[in-house]
Design a protein around this motif. Structure first.
Motif, PDB file in Angstrom:
ATOM      1  N   ARG A 194     -57.478  34.672 -45.703  1.00 21.72           N
ATOM      2  CA  ARG A 194     -57.100  34.416 -44.315  1.00 21.72           C
ATOM      3  C   ARG A 194     -57.929  33.268 -43.740  1.00 21.72           C
ATOM      4  NH1 ARG A 194     -54.582  36.914 -40.139  1.00 21.72           N
ATOM      5  NH2 ARG A 194     -54.190  38.810 -41.341  1.00 21.72           N
ATOM      6  N   THR A 195     -59.223  33.280 -44.010  1.00 20.41           N
ATOM      7  CA  THR A 195     -60.114  32.247 -43.476  1.00 20.41           C
ATOM      8  C   THR A 195     -59.721  30.866 -43.972  1.00 20.41           C
ATOM      9  OG1 THR A 195     -61.960  33.807 -43.308  1.00 20.41           O
ATOM     10  CG2 THR A 195     -62.512  31.458 -43.414  1.00 20.41           C
ATOM     11  N   VAL A 196     -59.470  30.756 -45.277  1.00 24.65           N
ATOM     12  CA  VAL A 196     -59.142  29.447 -45.836  1.00 24.65           C
ATOM     13  C   VAL A 196     -57.758  28.993 -45.395  1.00 24.65           C
ATOM     14  CG1 VAL A 196     -58.697  28.202 -47.992  1.00 24.65           C
ATOM     15  CG2 VAL A 196     -60.737  29.627 -47.761  1.00 24.65           C
ATOM     16  N   ALA A 197     -56.802  29.907 -45.312  1.00 23.66           N
ATOM     17  CA  ALA A 197     -55.479  29.514 -44.812  1.00 23.66           C
ATOM     18  C   ALA A 197     -55.574  28.999 -43.382  1.00 23.66           C
ATOM     19  CB  ALA A 197     -54.511  30.694 -44.895  1.00 23.66           C
ATOM     20  N   ASP A 198     -56.340  29.695 -42.548  1.00 24.78           N
ATOM     21  CA  ASP A 198     -56.549  29.230 -41.173  1.00 24.78           C
ATOM     22  C   ASP A 198     -57.196  27.848 -41.166  1.00 24.78           C
ATOM     23  OD1 ASP A 198     -55.510  31.573 -40.119  1.00 24.78           O
ATOM     24  OD2 ASP A 198     -57.467  32.472 -39.676  1.00 24.78           O
ATOM     25  N   LEU A 199     -58.166  27.667 -42.060  1.00 27.82           N
ATOM     26  CA  LEU A 199     -58.892  26.403 -42.115  1.00 27.82           C
ATOM     27  C   LEU A 199     -57.968  25.267 -42.543  1.00 27.82           C
ATOM     28  CD1 LEU A 199     -61.776  25.302 -41.697  1.00 27.82           C
ATOM     29  CD2 LEU A 199     -62.216  25.809 -44.113  1.00 27.82           C
ATOM     30  N   VAL A 200     -57.165  25.513 -43.554  1.00 30.30           N
ATOM     31  CA  VAL A 200     -56.208  24.494 -44.004  1.00 30.30           C
ATOM     32  C   VAL A 200     -55.291  24.074 -42.862  1.00 30.30           C
ATOM     33  CG1 VAL A 200     -54.209  24.088 -45.484  1.00 30.30           C
ATOM     34  CG2 VAL A 200     -56.257  25.156 -46.445  1.00 30.30           C
ATOM     35  N   LEU A 201     -54.732  25.043 -42.172  1.00 28.24           N
ATOM     36  CA  LEU A 201     -53.785  24.718 -41.106  1.00 28.24           C
ATOM     37  C   LEU A 201     -54.463  24.036 -39.923  1.00 28.24           C
ATOM     38  CD1 LEU A 201     -51.634  27.975 -41.240  1.00 28.24           C
ATOM     39  CD2 LEU A 201     -50.984  25.699 -42.053  1.00 28.24           C
ATOM     40  N   ALA A 202     -55.724  24.373 -39.671  1.00 28.17           N
ATOM     41  CA  ALA A 202     -56.450  23.740 -38.571  1.00 28.17           C
ATOM     42  C   ALA A 202     -56.843  22.307 -38.895  1.00 28.17           C
ATOM     43  CB  ALA A 202     -57.706  24.554 -38.240  1.00 28.17           C
ATOM     44  N   GLN A 203     -57.200  22.054 -40.149  1.00 32.23           N
ATOM     45  CA  GLN A 203     -57.713  20.747 -40.538  1.00 32.23           C
ATOM     46  C   GLN A 203     -56.665  19.813 -41.118  1.00 32.23           C
ATOM     47  OE1 GLN A 203     -60.923  19.852 -39.885  1.00 32.23           O
ATOM     48  NE2 GLN A 203     -61.038  21.851 -38.864  1.00 32.23           N
ATOM     49  N   ARG A 204     -55.476  20.355 -41.430  1.00 32.84           N
ATOM     50  CA  ARG A 204     -54.398  19.537 -41.983  1.00 32.84           C
ATOM     51  C   ARG A 204     -53.209  19.609 -41.027  1.00 32.84           C
ATOM     52  NH1 ARG A 204     -51.943  19.401 -46.715  1.00 32.84           N
ATOM     53  NH2 ARG A 204     -52.231  17.159 -46.459  1.00 32.84           N
ATOM     54  N   PRO A 205     -53.217  18.836 -39.959  1.00 32.66           N
ATOM     55  CA  PRO A 205     -52.175  18.960 -38.936  1.00 32.66           C
ATOM     56  C   PRO A 205     -50.768  18.687 -39.448  1.00 32.66           C
ATOM     57  CG  PRO A 205     -53.510  16.991 -38.593  1.00 32.66           C
ATOM     58  CD  PRO A 205     -54.217  17.800 -39.622  1.00 32.66           C
ATOM     59  N   ARG A 206     -50.642  17.960 -40.551  1.00 33.38           N
ATOM     60  CA  ARG A 206     -49.306  17.684 -41.103  1.00 33.38           C
ATOM     61  C   ARG A 206     -48.802  18.813 -41.988  1.00 33.38           C
ATOM     62  NH1 ARG A 206     -50.686  12.252 -44.063  1.00 33.38           N
ATOM     63  NH2 ARG A 206     -52.556  13.515 -44.434  1.00 33.38           N
ATOM     64  N   CYS A 207     -49.670  19.741 -42.336  1.00 34.46           N
ATOM     65  CA  CYS A 207     -49.298  20.855 -43.200  1.00 34.46           C
ATOM     66  C   CYS A 207     -48.740  21.991 -42.348  1.00 34.46           C
ATOM     67  CB  CYS A 207     -50.524  21.326 -43.983  1.00 34.46           C
ATOM     68  SG  CYS A 207     -50.284  22.848 -44.905  1.00 34.46           S
ATOM     69  N   THR A 208     -47.577  22.494 -42.720  1.00 35.48           N
ATOM     70  CA  THR A 208     -46.976  23.605 -41.971  1.00 35.48           C
ATOM     71  C   THR A 208     -47.034  24.927 -42.719  1.00 35.48           C
ATOM     72  OG1 THR A 208     -44.754  23.142 -42.829  1.00 35.48           O
ATOM     73  CG2 THR A 208     -45.406  22.043 -40.769  1.00 35.48           C
ATOM     74  N   ARG A 209     -47.392  24.882 -44.032  1.00 30.08           N
ATOM     75  CA  ARG A 209     -47.411  26.115 -44.810  1.00 30.08           C
ATOM     76  C   ARG A 209     -48.511  26.073 -45.865  1.00 30.08           C
ATOM     77  NH1 ARG A 209     -41.630  27.322 -47.268  1.00 30.08           N
ATOM     78  NH2 ARG A 209     -42.320  25.610 -48.592  1.00 30.08           N
ATOM     79  N   VAL A 210     -49.086  27.249 -46.141  1.00 32.54           N
ATOM     80  CA  VAL A 210     -49.990  27.445 -47.265  1.00 32.54           C
ATOM     81  C   VAL A 210     -49.285  28.374 -48.244  1.00 32.54           C
ATOM     82  CG1 VAL A 210     -52.277  28.216 -47.996  1.00 32.54           C
ATOM     83  CG2 VAL A 210     -51.971  27.186 -45.729  1.00 32.54           C
ATOM     84  N   LEU A 211     -49.278  28.007 -49.529  1.00 31.71           N
ATOM     85  CA  LEU A 211     -48.525  28.738 -50.536  1.00 31.71           C
ATOM     86  C   LEU A 211     -49.429  29.380 -51.580  1.00 31.71           C
ATOM     87  CD1 LEU A 211     -45.695  26.120 -51.308  1.00 31.71           C
ATOM     88  CD2 LEU A 211     -45.764  27.839 -49.493  1.00 31.71           C
ATOM     89  N   ALA A 212     -48.948  30.458 -52.171  1.00 34.47           N
ATOM     90  CA  ALA A 212     -49.600  31.084 -53.323  1.00 34.47           C
ATOM     91  C   ALA A 212     -48.520  31.771 -54.144  1.00 34.47           C
ATOM     92  CB  ALA A 212     -50.666  32.075 -52.877  1.00 34.47           C
TER      93      ALA A 212
END
Length: 256
Positions: A194-212
């Motif tokens: 959860r922490t890393v997904a939140d971090l990715v979305l906060a720091q990568r404004p062009r990213c709309t999804r995190v996948l696994a």
């Protein structure tokens, strides 16, 4: 970088508890058509690869050449969590090699990442990412100053995963392993996903999804992703396993 598992490697192996690992050691080398078994609902995300989400390059890779395709994870801030202050720190070789090799030789980790052996085995896995164009960044997860996990963040739209499911530009994939037995079985996998997904979305404004992509048979892993805010989008056939495509949306689906 596709086919994460503690879950298991695309080339074989079996699953583990989600607090053990969450990534596969290597991308598939050949495409294999995805198919849905009878009775399985197929989400549009998993209906097949998009026509093209990245321009071809003369060297055979996809996407534009860039020194940084993931918005500089090494510059991302530390994040307070219920378990302590967490930060992603890009792997450095040769300094981090003994630590990573030790983790890869832990029998629990080795059963799924299949990277047990001398340091050169781990280096062979990590070095191409460090010497690449930035589409995959290996990192240490540092909790209260202690390196305790290994992460791979990668551009899913520039990865072989895009051969098996529909991806969007800037989609970011994630793999994880917890490096020591003391950090397993405590719910840290769910917390840090959860922490890393939140971090990715906060720091990568062009990213709309995190996948696994955990194995569909790995119920504890699926539960961990669901607990971390991912949704199960559907199923995809990857080399060596049938995977559940887990998606963490920037905005909840009902809000769209």
């Amino acid at each position: 970088m596709s086919a994460p598992e503690p879950f298991r490697a695309a080339s074989g192996g079996s699953e583990a508890h989600p607090d053990t690992e969450a990534g596969a050691p290597a991308p598939p080398s050949a495409a294999r058509g995805a198919r849905a078994p009878a009775g399985v609902r197929v989400d549009p995300d998993t209906a097949g690869p998009a026509a093209s989400v990245a321009a071809s390059r003369p060297d055979g890779n996809t996407g534009p050449p860039s020194a940084d395709l993931l918005d500089a994870p090494g510059s991302w801030p530390a994040v307070p969590t219920g378990a302590g202050l967490f930060r992603l720190v890009p792997v450095g070789l040769p300094g981090d090699l003994p630590l990573l090799t030790g983790w890869m030789n832990d029998p629990v980790v080795a059963a799924f990442w299949e990277l047990a052996g001398p340091e050169r085995v781990t280096e062979t896995h990590v070095r191409p990412q460090l010497d690449g164009d930035g589409r995959s960044v290996p990192c240490l997860g540092v909790l209260d100053g202690l390196p305790m996990s290994y992460w791979e963040l990668y551009r899913a739209d520039l990865d072989p995963l895009a051969r098996y499911c529909r991806v969007r530009p800037q989609d970011t994939g994630v793999h994880l392993l917890l490096g020591g037995a003391a950090h397993r079985g405590r719910g840290l996998g769910t917390l840090l996903l959860r922490t890393v997904a939140d971090l990715v979305l906060a720091q990568r404004p062009r990213c709309t999804r995190v996948l696994a992509e955990p194995d569909v048979r790995n119920a504890p892993s699926l539960a961990a992703f669901l607990g971390a805010g991912f949704r199960r989008s559907g199923e995809i056939e990857l080399p060596g396993k049938r995977a559940a495509l887990m998606v963490r949306d920037r905005e909840p689906r009902h809000a769209r």
